[in-house]
Design an enzyme around this catalytic site. Sequence first.
Site, PDB file in Angstrom:
ATOM      1  N   GLU A 165       0.829  -1.217   0.000  1.00 33.72           N
ATOM      2  CA  GLU A 165       0.000   0.000   0.000  1.00 33.72           C
ATOM      3  C   GLU A 165       0.857   1.258   0.000  1.00 33.72           C
ATOM      4  O   GLU A 165       0.824   2.065   0.942  1.00 33.72           O
ATOM      5  CB  GLU A 165      -0.950   0.004   1.191  1.00 33.72           C
ATOM      6  CG  GLU A 165      -2.026  -1.054   1.090  1.00 33.72           C
ATOM      7  CD  GLU A 165      -3.098  -0.911   2.155  1.00 33.72           C
ATOM      8  OE1 GLU A 165      -2.839  -0.255   3.180  1.00 33.72           O
ATOM      9  OE2 GLU A 165      -4.191  -1.461   1.963  1.00 33.72           O
ATOM     10  N   GLU A 187      -6.508  -7.748  -0.483  1.00 31.17           N
ATOM     11  CA  GLU A 187      -6.857  -7.716   0.938  1.00 31.17           C
ATOM     12  C   GLU A 187      -8.299  -7.262   1.085  1.00 31.17           C
ATOM     13  O   GLU A 187      -8.737  -6.353   0.375  1.00 31.17           O
ATOM     14  CB  GLU A 187      -6.042  -6.645   1.691  1.00 31.17           C
ATOM     15  CG  GLU A 187      -4.620  -6.949   1.973  1.00 31.17           C
ATOM     16  CD  GLU A 187      -3.979  -5.802   2.786  1.00 31.17           C
ATOM     17  OE1 GLU A 187      -4.682  -5.060   3.490  1.00 31.17           O
ATOM     18  OE2 GLU A 187      -2.758  -5.651   2.672  1.00 31.17           O
TER      19      GLU A 187
END
Length: 669
Positions: A152, A308
């Site tokens: 991320e 995710e």
Amino acid sequence: MAMYPPRAGLLCLGGDYNPEQWSSDVWREDVALMREARVNLVTVGVFSWARLNPAPGRYDFGWLDEVLDLLAGHGIAADLATATASPPPWFSRAYPDSLPVDQDGRRLTYGSRQAYCPSSPAYRAAAIELVEQLAGRYGEHPALAMWHVNNEYGCHVPRCYCDRSATAFRDWLRERYASLEALNDAWGTDFWSQRYGDWAEILPPRATPAFHNPGQELDFRRFSSDALLALYRSERDVLKRHTPAIPVTTNLMAALRTDLDYWRWAPELDVVSNDHYLTAADPESQIDVAFASDLTRGYAGGPWLLMEHSTSAVNWQPRNAAKTPGQLLRNSIGHVARGSEGVMYFQWRAARAGSEKWHSAMLPHAGTDTKIWREVCELGAALDRLGEVAGSTVDADVAVVFDYASGWAQEAPSQPSVDMTCFAELRRWHATLWRSGITTDFAHPAQDLSRYRLVLVPALYLVSDATAANLKSYVDGGGTVLVGAYSGIVDEYDRARLGGYPGAFADLLGIRVEEFFPLLSGQHVALSDGGTGTIWAERGRATTATVLATHLDPPVPGCPALTRNRYGTGTAWYLGTRLPEPDLARLIRDVSEQAGVRPVLLGGNALGPDVEAVRRRHPDGTSYLFLLNHGDHTIRVPATGTDMLTGDEIGSILTLPAGGVAVLRAKEE
Ligand code: GAL
């Protein structure tokens, strides 16, 4: 064994696996339970830098060797992380100037994660060294299916304002403008005496007494996205040198953040993967699932991977609601319906300590005698049955276009109205389409749009001449656009287009606007078609367009609010105000109908707002109709095909219980 891209007939199931948090006897239980749940891919060691490289120049791979061997021995593939998302304390202590600095000049410290400046040479060198070690050691490992670079990017530190970032920003600007003269011109620095006489005078937009220069702010956002992308590329290049055949990804945050220009990132990824988390307080979080998926599919230009999401509650919102029974399957299948090639979670086993110990996982603290574990196993069985869906594409005749730089510029301070948002407006238009049962792609406004029947442009304040020309040629060639207010206003440097708004689109839309009249908070104006305008009004007239609705109320009575223009062989609609939901829905329905766009289920609206229908399709014509019932009541859906989850043949009506999911396979109708 490489499992990604998925073999024909296989969808992925798995999650982040952090064995470094557990002793080796637990790893054995892990792999056995993974098999039980039909897990076939895990993302290993995202935050394991401190374990892999416990001191400068010292590496400890023994534990990871064992974990990867165990995975391979159990037929579970690894999406192996490069572990560079969180440098260990020894590193930050040795290189304090690698720590990021915020806009107010505060240097952040370590003890959390992502504590590095994207432009720090020390960080880059250490990260690359670690990646070299990992790629050299595991490039041939049978468990290795994919590389997972960092984690991320930009989640916590999208921009750093330190001196090193200032230097890197100047280099980036030199590359972009070549001369100071060109930069001064682009930024309009004659305003407020900001003219630069030396590159060294240029700073990141740190805290200032009044508004920043908008050109500087915009370029700093572009630079900051590129600085992180350069980090990604430098890791990716090492991995490609060692293992050219292994796909490389990094997990994006499509619906969660707007800091990185993912249109520029996606082409650099072999597999576009995304993370998505529900907002507990959002009563329509299913639309957010669709929004994230549609965005990611847009970046990927086809199938992608949900890297995710959560089995139940997260830990980082004020009140972290758990998922209701059945929601785990529904959310997961919602992503698959919209192009994901599998379902991955954060994380495999719930952590015992640390800031995420109250985050749900596939295997909860309470163990396997739990709702979550049973639902994870149920999902594993469902994905098994849906395997043949892998590789199919999603049917969509509509594209919503947007551009990050445009949104950043539009949402900067010193604009006509704070209510003229870009990113929230995109969501609103997407939600309206969702409620109408119409599947939509997202697209970049400069890409080829010719395959769409309809292109929606909710907010495109900033547009280059080339991008404007692309939209015009789409319409010229027979396409239909609906353009929202305050689009086509500035060039790529955020300089107003002169001679009447909406500058870049005035001829396309056949209108000329001379002045904006933003409405005050809560102010509504009546429109001649029975609708209501909010937030925005403008004084203008039609040049070649047909006026479909005018303002009845001040501040611009008689001025057009909705127009339609014939342009080449296509049609360009323009909405010069913002419409509340029912009016926006009506407009989008009308425009869609006229453009020949149909909901996935004909008469879909009649089933009520809780039914979601999306179709995936293989080139041979086999299609998969995904049906999700988000409501509290059983519904009866007119449909035919084989329900892949139950094996039932559906002749005419499918009965879908509250919260239920079905996937109907059919051959070309
Ligand atoms: C993501 C992150 C994971 C974990 C998760 C919790 O943003 O990539 O490492 O923190 O959130 O929801």
